[in-house]
Write a protein that holds these residues in place. Sequence first.
Motif, PDB file in Angstrom:
ATOM      1  N   THR A   1       0.822  -1.210   0.000  1.00 18.03           N
ATOM      2  CA  THR A   1       0.000   0.000   0.000  1.00 18.03           C
ATOM      3  C   THR A   1       0.852   1.255   0.000  1.00 18.03           C
ATOM      4  O   THR A   1       0.492   2.263  -0.631  1.00 18.03           O
ATOM      5  CB  THR A   1      -0.934   0.010   1.232  1.00 18.03           C
ATOM      6  OG1 THR A   1      -1.734  -1.177   1.209  1.00 18.03           O
ATOM      7  CG2 THR A   1      -1.857   1.227   1.210  1.00 18.03           C
TER       8      THR A   1
ATOM      9  N   THR B   1      -5.808   3.403  -5.643  1.00 19.57           N
ATOM     10  CA  THR B   1      -6.852   2.904  -4.746  1.00 19.57           C
ATOM     11  C   THR B   1      -8.226   3.071  -5.390  1.00 19.57           C
ATOM     12  O   THR B   1      -8.498   4.085  -6.018  1.00 19.57           O
ATOM     13  CB  THR B   1      -6.834   3.678  -3.410  1.00 19.57           C
ATOM     14  OG1 THR B   1      -5.538   3.559  -2.830  1.00 19.57           O
ATOM     15  CG2 THR B   1      -7.857   3.110  -2.450  1.00 19.57           C
TER      16      THR B   1
ATOM     17  N   LEU C   1      -7.531  -4.374   0.842  1.00 19.89           N
ATOM     18  CA  LEU C   1      -6.922  -3.716   2.007  1.00 19.89           C
ATOM     19  C   LEU C   1      -7.516  -4.278   3.290  1.00 19.89           C
ATOM     20  O   LEU C   1      -8.645  -4.661   3.330  1.00 19.89           O
ATOM     21  CB  LEU C   1      -7.196  -2.211   1.944  1.00 19.89           C
ATOM     22  CG  LEU C   1      -6.449  -1.484   0.852  1.00 19.89           C
ATOM     23  CD1 LEU C   1      -6.918  -0.025   0.814  1.00 19.89           C
ATOM     24  CD2 LEU C   1      -4.961  -1.526   1.078  1.00 19.89           C
TER      25      LEU C   1
END
Length: 207
Positions: A154, A161, A207
């Motif tokens: 990330t 995203t 995520l």
Amino acid sequence: MALEQLYALGALNHMGELTKLGRRMAELPVDPMLSKMILASEKYKCTEEILSIAAMLSVNNSIFYRPKDKIVHADTARVNFFVPGGDHLTLLNVYNQWVETGYSTQWCFENFIQHRSMKRARDVREQLEGLMERVEIEMTTCNGDSVAIRKAITAGFFYHTVKLGKGGHYKTVKQQQTVLVHPNSCLFEDHPRWLIYLNWFSLLKSL
């Protein structure tokens, strides 16, 4: 767009000059986001795992194959590699299993995996590992801690995203473009709320 991305990654300051981080990123001959991911692995102590993922991403589209007369078998073999957390971790699983077999050609054949692509990934990984001293990163392992690995990923790919909207479609956070999860993704039927992708049509990580 490229300069904006480099600024977001911390490679450039507000004057458009290379930062200390940017100079370290420049030492690695990979995409800036991959470079940032690798450098972030130092913080999360998962360099071994992240280098394997980076190497597999370099050959991502040519790892699995589907012979026309064995499509069902090939698809089953691919699904057997799926692990919770997304396609990055699935690629890591493939690489680790191959290492455990002693880089077996027969294992690749049995699992419908391109041995040539795996050899290329191993070469890329060895090259990246050789550069770790140059950027002053010690090789560490998190022993498969998926949280640490996903945090490092990330750190490099936050720019990519997407969020699941009310209509059941994913839209990029940055530009509000609608994107699709690739049918081959292990997340194709999961529909997590947030994802990180590598390109418009291949969403890669939950995520």
